[in-house]
Write a protein that holds these residues in place. Structure first.
Motif: not given
Length: 530
Positions: A116-128, A230-232
């Motif tokens: 049930x855990x999730x991991x959402x990948x985003x570009x924002x460093x703060x969000x990650x 992905x990050x850059x």
């Protein structure tokens, strides 16, 4: 090595000399993204290029099938380094952004775990940082170290090694100390596990090699560079699908004076006086050329297209000893009237099964078709309305499976069964009730990859990118078996994935000499007159 079905008559090499090829004539075997990129770069170097492909659309694995108003994009679904495409277009004196519209994804994708855990990948460093801290606060420092590790490997592995030829052993020897410093001997998973302790994060930071055909527990840790990509650069979707990029590439090639011939298959690469002289098609037609680029799988190139030539390195026995990437089971399907359903399901979702290491071991090492699975689910209709009729959805669900070399899986029997198991996972974990809404359906198994793409063993990504199958150890961009022959695509350096196959064309262009200027100018004038 498992051979692809032959088409056309069986030819005996002629003892009569072939027509002398025009010094500015080049042929590209295969219209995958690597082959099309190579054709564009050769066109920019003054060659008159002809691309040959057996499919009815350009793009190779990045092509598409349209059925019942749905467009099913068959291969890659994202663009991670848009600058690589912009650079390619710029070499040809054109603007990529005028030809193709890229849309940035936010979020990039969501990973859903069995518990049930999730991991959402985003570009924002703060969000990650917030996402990592939410799952495992104690791993935040290790996560930041992992990103620094990824950037170092990106600088060395992508910007340095990945953008220059690696066909000379000395080039490898020079960089061995750097490989040692970066612990290239460790696997991607081992490196992730050394930085974070939470199993969810270990998966999220290590699963990326599966997208280029690699086993995360054995592929070199150099491939953690994907996390920096992905990050850059972000993750992007091409409106119209990757097919739109392939079609735009064809347009550039034709504007350069080149040709793309579809529904035709190259049966053999020909040679005269120990140098490439052209190709023979399955129809029997011979096309002379001074330069031939094979965008066919490297295994198919050496085992099939050069079958009548002695080979000292890439012999059938050597190819059999290679470790090949896994196979893929891909279910493309449409659903009726579901555009406003499943609002929590975005463009890209990874549905993780109950096992990670054991399941990967079943696929790559045991060759066992397990009952459990992990899925990558693509729902482009949330971004691009052109993929489905109004109000409907287009999906594909991809599951890694053993390649055909392991034997033991009869896909004529298992395909329907496996699709039903995929459907059960989707019902339970992602899109409940979708089977009642099903319309169109297209299934690809490893046998489809073998027959449609001429992939040895039906592998999804050619030779697996392990450390001793990368860089110099991989089939070179310039063939050591036949002067005048070059290789592009996933099976050569630097490897698979959209940035990788585009990179093979960039490296290849450094090895192919410019077309003779006077002859190239004459050819351009002749084409203009025609």
């Amino acid at each position: 090595m498992t051979q692809s079905p032959r088409s056309g008559p069986a030819f005996v090499p002629s003892r009569n000399p072939l027509p002398k090829p025009d010094p500015v004539a080049a042929i590209v075997v295969g219209a995958g993204l690597g082959g099309l990129a190579a054709a564009m770069r050769l066109g920019a170097k003054g060659y008159r290029v002809t691309v040959i492909d057996k499919l009815d659309k350009p793009g190779g694995r990045a092509s598409s099938i349209s059925k019942g108003g749905h467009r099913f994009d068959l291969g890659p679904t994202i663009v991670t380094v848009p600058q690589g495409l912009r650079d390619l277009w710029a070499v040809c004196g054109r603007s990529f952004d005028r030809d193709v519209k890229l849309v940035p994804m936010d979020p990039f994708y969501e990973i859903r775990f069995k518990d049930g855990e999730t991991f959402t990948m985003r570009q924002s460093e703060a969000a990650m940082r917030d996402e990592v801290a939410r799952i495992s606060p104690g791993d935040l420092g290790g996560y930041e170290k992992f990103l620094n590790d990824a950037e170092k490997r990106y600088d060395f592995g992508y910007e340095d090694l990945g953008r220059r030829p690696m066909n000379k052993l000395w080039e490898l020897i020079k960089v061995l100390p750097r490989f040692a410093v970066l612990r290239a001997d460790k696997s991607v998973y081992a490196h992730a596990a050394s930085r974070v302790k939470d199993d969810h994060l270990r998966f999220a930071l290590s699963f990326h090699p599966l997208f280029i055909g690699g086993d995360p527990f054995h592929v070199t840790s150099m491939y953690i560079l994907v996390s920096h990509l992905e990050k850059a650069f972000g993750v992007h979707y091409a409106m119209g699908g990757i097919q739109a990029i392939a079609s735009a590439m064809v347009k550039v090639i034709e504007e350069q004076g080149g040709k793309v011939r579809l529904r035709e298959e190259v049966d053999e690469i020909l040679a005269e006086n120990n140098r490439v002289s052209g190709v023979r098609l399955a129809s029997g037609e011979v096309l002379p050329a001074a330069v031939v680029v094979s965008n066919a799988d490297a295994g198919h190139t050496y085992d099939r297209l050069l079958r009548n030539r002695f080979k000292w390195r890439w012999t059938p026995e050597a190819l059999k000893r290679r470790r090949w990437s896994m196979g893929l089971f891909v279910w493309h399907f449409g659903t009726k009237g579901t555009a406003k359903m499943w609002q929590d399901v975005g463009h890209h979702t990874v549905v993780v099964g109950p096992r990670y290491k054991g399941h990967v071991h079943d696929i790559f090492m045991r060759g066992h078709l397990a009952k459990d699975m992990s899925l990558y689910v693509h729902r482009p209709s949330v971004t691009d309305p052109s993929v489905a009729p109004r109000g409907d959805d287009t999906f594909y669900a991809l599951s890694p499976v053993p390649h055909l070399g392991h034997e033991g899986v009869d896909w004529s029997v298992e395909a329907d069964r496996y699709r039903d198991r995929v459907a059960e996972v989707l019902e339970q974990r992602l899109i409940p009730g979708f089977r009642e809404k099903l319309t169109e359906s297209v299934v690809f198994t490893p046998e489809t990859f073998r027959d449609r793409y001429l992939s040895p063993y039906g592998s999804g990504f050619s030779i697996e990118p392990r450390i001793l199958q990368s860089a110099w150890f991989r089939p070179h961009n310039v063939s050591e078996e036949l002067p005048g022959l070059y290789l592009a695509g996933a099976g050569t350096h630097p490897g698979a994935g959209v940035p990788g196959v585009l990179g093979t064309a960039e490296v290849l262009a450094q090895l192919v000499p410019d077309a003779p200027k006077a002859m190239a100018q004459t050819a351009k004038q002749r084409m203009a007159a025609e």
